[in-house]
Scaffold this motif. Sequence first.
Motif, PDB file in Angstrom:
ATOM      1  N   SER A  82       0.768  -1.351   0.063  1.00 35.47           N
ATOM      2  CA  SER A  82       0.045   0.008   0.082  1.00 35.47           C
ATOM      3  C   SER A  82       0.724   1.203  -0.029  1.00 35.47           C
ATOM      4  O   SER A  82       0.481   2.087  -0.653  1.00 35.47           O
ATOM      5  N   TYR A  83       2.042   1.094   0.765  1.00 32.75           N
ATOM      6  CA  TYR A  83       2.880   2.340   0.607  1.00 32.75           C
ATOM      7  C   TYR A  83       3.600   2.539  -0.751  1.00 32.75           C
ATOM      8  O   TYR A  83       3.653   3.659  -1.117  1.00 32.75           O
ATOM      9  N   ALA A  84       4.013   1.598  -1.251  1.00 36.56           N
ATOM     10  CA  ALA A  84       4.419   1.669  -2.847  1.00 36.56           C
ATOM     11  C   ALA A  84       3.397   2.120  -3.764  1.00 36.56           C
ATOM     12  O   ALA A  84       3.727   3.042  -4.539  1.00 36.56           O
ATOM     13  N   ARG A  85       2.025   1.646  -3.403  1.00 35.17           N
ATOM     14  CA  ARG A  85       1.077   2.000  -4.421  1.00 35.17           C
ATOM     15  C   ARG A  85       0.614   3.501  -4.307  1.00 35.17           C
ATOM     16  O   ARG A  85       0.329   4.250  -5.085  1.00 35.17           O
ATOM     17  N   ALA A  86       0.523   4.120  -2.925  1.00 38.71           N
ATOM     18  CA  ALA A  86       0.353   5.362  -2.610  1.00 38.71           C
ATOM     19  C   ALA A  86       1.326   6.230  -3.086  1.00 38.71           C
ATOM     20  O   ALA A  86       0.751   7.467  -3.508  1.00 38.71           O
ATOM     21  N   ASN A  87       2.556   6.008  -3.208  1.00 36.48           N
ATOM     22  CA  ASN A  87       3.486   7.061  -3.616  1.00 36.48           C
ATOM     23  C   ASN A  87       3.997   6.705  -5.024  1.00 36.48           C
ATOM     24  O   ASN A  87       4.978   7.228  -5.499  1.00 36.48           O
ATOM     25  N   GLY A  88       3.088   5.982  -5.742  1.00 37.25           N
ATOM     26  CA  GLY A  88       3.441   5.832  -7.172  1.00 37.25           C
ATOM     27  C   GLY A  88       4.570   5.042  -7.554  1.00 37.25           C
ATOM     28  O   GLY A  88       5.259   5.187  -8.752  1.00 37.25           O
ATOM     29  N   HIS A  89       5.158   4.259  -6.863  1.00 39.95           N
ATOM     30  CA  HIS A  89       6.379   3.326  -6.785  1.00 39.95           C
ATOM     31  C   HIS A  89       6.122   2.363  -7.961  1.00 39.95           C
ATOM     32  O   HIS A  89       7.204   1.779  -8.767  1.00 39.95           O
ATOM     33  N   TYR A  90       4.994   1.904  -8.134  1.00 41.95           N
ATOM     34  CA  TYR A  90       4.749   0.722  -9.180  1.00 41.95           C
ATOM     35  C   TYR A  90       5.026   1.096 -10.602  1.00 41.95           C
ATOM     36  O   TYR A  90       5.379   0.635 -11.596  1.00 41.95           O
ATOM     37  N   ASP A  91       5.015   2.429 -10.523  1.00 43.42           N
ATOM     38  CA  ASP A  91       5.268   3.186 -12.101  1.00 43.42           C
ATOM     39  C   ASP A  91       6.655   3.304 -12.269  1.00 43.42           C
ATOM     40  O   ASP A  91       7.123   3.569 -13.492  1.00 43.42           O
ATOM     41  N   VAL A  92       7.564   3.278 -11.278  1.00 45.58           N
ATOM     42  CA  VAL A  92       8.918   3.447 -11.367  1.00 45.58           C
ATOM     43  C   VAL A  92      10.108   2.332 -11.421  1.00 45.58           C
ATOM     44  O   VAL A  92      10.858   1.940 -11.966  1.00 45.58           O
ATOM     45  N   ILE A  93       9.217   1.231 -10.693  1.00 39.72           N
ATOM     46  CA  ILE A  93      10.124   0.139 -10.303  1.00 39.72           C
ATOM     47  C   ILE A  93       9.908  -0.813 -11.733  1.00 39.72           C
ATOM     48  O   ILE A  93       8.986  -1.047 -12.245  1.00 39.72           O
ATOM     49  N   ARG A  94      11.194  -1.343 -11.929  1.00 44.79           N
ATOM     50  CA  ARG A  94      11.351  -2.424 -13.079  1.00 44.79           C
ATOM     51  C   ARG A  94      11.253  -3.872 -12.420  1.00 44.79           C
ATOM     52  O   ARG A  94      12.247  -4.186 -11.859  1.00 44.79           O
ATOM     53  N   PHE A  95      10.080  -4.535 -12.474  1.00 51.40           N
ATOM     54  CA  PHE A  95       9.967  -6.005 -11.853  1.00 51.40           C
ATOM     55  C   PHE A  95      10.816  -6.800 -12.875  1.00 51.40           C
ATOM     56  O   PHE A  95      10.850  -6.552 -13.955  1.00 51.40           O
ATOM     57  N   ASN A  96      10.783  -8.161 -12.398  1.00 51.00           N
ATOM     58  CA  ASN A  96      11.215  -8.932 -13.095  1.00 51.00           C
ATOM     59  C   ASN A  96      12.797  -8.880 -13.846  1.00 51.00           C
ATOM     60  O   ASN A  96      13.154  -9.014 -14.923  1.00 51.00           O
ATOM     61  N   THR A  97      13.355  -7.917 -13.069  1.00 44.00           N
ATOM     62  CA  THR A  97      14.521  -7.409 -13.696  1.00 44.00           C
ATOM     63  C   THR A  97      15.866  -7.419 -12.541  1.00 44.00           C
ATOM     64  O   THR A  97      15.759  -6.670 -11.598  1.00 44.00           O
ATOM     65  N   ALA A  98      16.748  -8.241 -12.883  1.00 41.04           N
ATOM     66  CA  ALA A  98      17.745  -8.401 -11.717  1.00 41.04           C
ATOM     67  C   ALA A  98      19.257  -7.630 -12.269  1.00 41.04           C
ATOM     68  O   ALA A  98      19.422  -7.624 -13.278  1.00 41.04           O
ATOM     69  N   VAL A  99      19.826  -7.008 -11.089  1.00 35.46           N
ATOM     70  CA  VAL A  99      21.083  -6.646 -11.508  1.00 35.46           C
ATOM     71  C   VAL A  99      22.043  -7.778 -11.340  1.00 35.46           C
ATOM     72  O   VAL A  99      22.108  -8.544 -10.218  1.00 35.46           O
ATOM     73  N   VAL A 100      22.984  -7.727 -12.506  1.00 34.72           N
ATOM     74  CA  VAL A 100      23.856  -8.728 -12.424  1.00 34.72           C
ATOM     75  C   VAL A 100      25.333  -8.385 -11.873  1.00 34.72           C
ATOM     76  O   VAL A 100      26.073  -9.024 -11.263  1.00 34.72           O
ATOM     77  N   SER A 101      25.674  -6.917 -12.256  1.00 34.49           N
ATOM     78  CA  SER A 101      26.981  -6.334 -11.643  1.00 34.49           C
ATOM     79  C   SER A 101      26.810  -4.945 -11.621  1.00 34.49           C
ATOM     80  O   SER A 101      26.025  -4.258 -12.113  1.00 34.49           O
ATOM     81  N   VAL A 102      27.590  -4.336 -10.618  1.00 32.45           N
ATOM     82  CA  VAL A 102      27.865  -3.066 -10.174  1.00 32.45           C
ATOM     83  C   VAL A 102      29.260  -2.883 -10.118  1.00 32.45           C
ATOM     84  O   VAL A 102      29.843  -3.330  -9.181  1.00 32.45           O
TER      85      VAL A 102
END
Length: 437
Positions: A82-102
Motif C-alpha cells: 500500500s505504501y508503494a502504491r500510494a507513492n506511485g512506486h509501481y510506475d517506477v520499479i522495473r520488476f522481473n529485472t535482476a542486477v547482475v553487476s555493479v
Amino acid sequence: MKRYCVIGAGAAGISALEQLRKAGHEVDCYEKTDRVGGHWHTDYDALHLITSRDMTHFEDFPMPAEYPHFPRRDQVRSYLESYARANGHYDVIRFNTAVVSVVPVDTAGATGSAGWTVTLDTGERIDYDGVLVANGHLWDQKIPQFPGTFTGKQIHSGSYRNVGDVEGRNVLVVGAGNSGCDLAVDVAQHRLEADIVIREGTYFQPKTYFGKPRQEVGFLAQFSPDEQDLISRLLARVSIGEWNNYPGMPEPKHRTLAEGSTVVNDLLLYWVHHGRIRVVPGIERFDGRTVHFTDGTSRDYDTILWATGFHASLPFVDESLLTRRRGVPLRYAGGIIPAGLEKLYLIGMTAPRGPQIPVYGVQTKIAVRMIELHEAAGDGGAGIQAYLSALQEPDDRIDIVRAIWEEQLADTRRLLDAFPQAQKLKDLAGAGAKALP
C-alpha cells in the motif's frame, strides 16, 4: 541531471526510492521478482512483528489502525504494497529485472568516485552517479557444518513455511534468536516435540509490559539507555523470571541486554514449562538421525530446522572491492558507506534493535545529504568515504544496539555539517603548500 539506482523493492528499497524522489532526484529501481515487499512474501506463516504497529512504519504513513499491536506477516506485506502504491512506486520499479553487476566507472580517482555501471540480466548497461543497495541480508542462508551426516529432513528458516514442511514428530531447532524461538513455538503449538539448541545464555524479553507493547511504555522514555536496560531486565525478572527458572537454559554471560543477545519471545518459555520444548546444548556430531550433543547426551530427530542466520551477500559487487570482517562488509556512517567505496550506499544492511521499517528512511536521508555534497563538488565527487573513514571507526555489525547506532548517526550528521568548512581548510592548506619555495 544526475541519475541514481536503487537495487531491490523490499521495505528498504521502496523507502530509499521514496526519499530520493522526494529530494528531486531521478532514480531507477530494479526488483528481480514480480512484487514489492521482499522476504515478507516468503517468511514462515507464524511470523509476526516483534515491534509494535504504531512504532514500525514509514514516515507519515502509519499502519492501519485496525491492525493488531503486532501485525502478522501478510498484514506487513499488504502495508508495504500500500505504501508503494500510494507513492506511485509501481510506475517506477522495473520488476522481473535482476542486477547482475555493479562496477565502478573507470577513473584515476577513488573507487566509485566517477559513478557505477549497472548491468541488468537483460544485457543493458547503465551508468549511474550513485547506487543505493537495498537487496536485503535475509536471503543467503547460512548452515553450519558438523562432523557426520544427518539423514533426516533439514530445512533452513528462510525456506520453512509451516509444520507441513516437517517430517515426523521429533524436531530439533538450531539457533535461539527470534526466528529460532518462533519456529520452536510453531512446532510446539502443533503438538509436536521440539528441542532447541541454546549454546549461550540469552536474555528474554516479553512483547508487552502492563498490557502495552514494550516500545510504547511511556515512562521509560524519561530514562537513559543504560537505565532503560536495567528497568527492562528487572521487569522481565518479575514477569517471566530468569534463566534458572527454565530447565536446561544456560546463564547469560553478559550483564546487560546491550552487551549480549536478546530475544523478544515469552511463548518459548511458556512451552518449556509445559514440556513441549526442551532446551539442549550445542551439537557435537551427527550419526544418521542421531544428534550427539556437547554434554555427552544424544537423541534421535526426524527433522532439523536451521535458524542459523544468513550471509551478508552483495552478489553483484566484486568481492575484491569489499573489505569484510567476520564475513560482513565494513561500513561507516551508521552502516551506510562501505569501506573504500565512494557513491555506493548500503540501505538496510545495519539492523539496529527495535523497529526496522523507520530505519531505512533515516539511512536514505543521510545518503541524500552525501549525494548532494557529491553533486556540489562536480566531477569526481566530494570524497565523502575518504573523509568519514579518517574520522570514524569502521563497523561490521548488523545487529547493533539502537542507542549506539543513533550515536553513529549523530556523529555522521555532525561531520557532514562540517564537511564544507573542512574542505575549505584543506584547499587552503594545499594552496599554501604550493606557494612554498
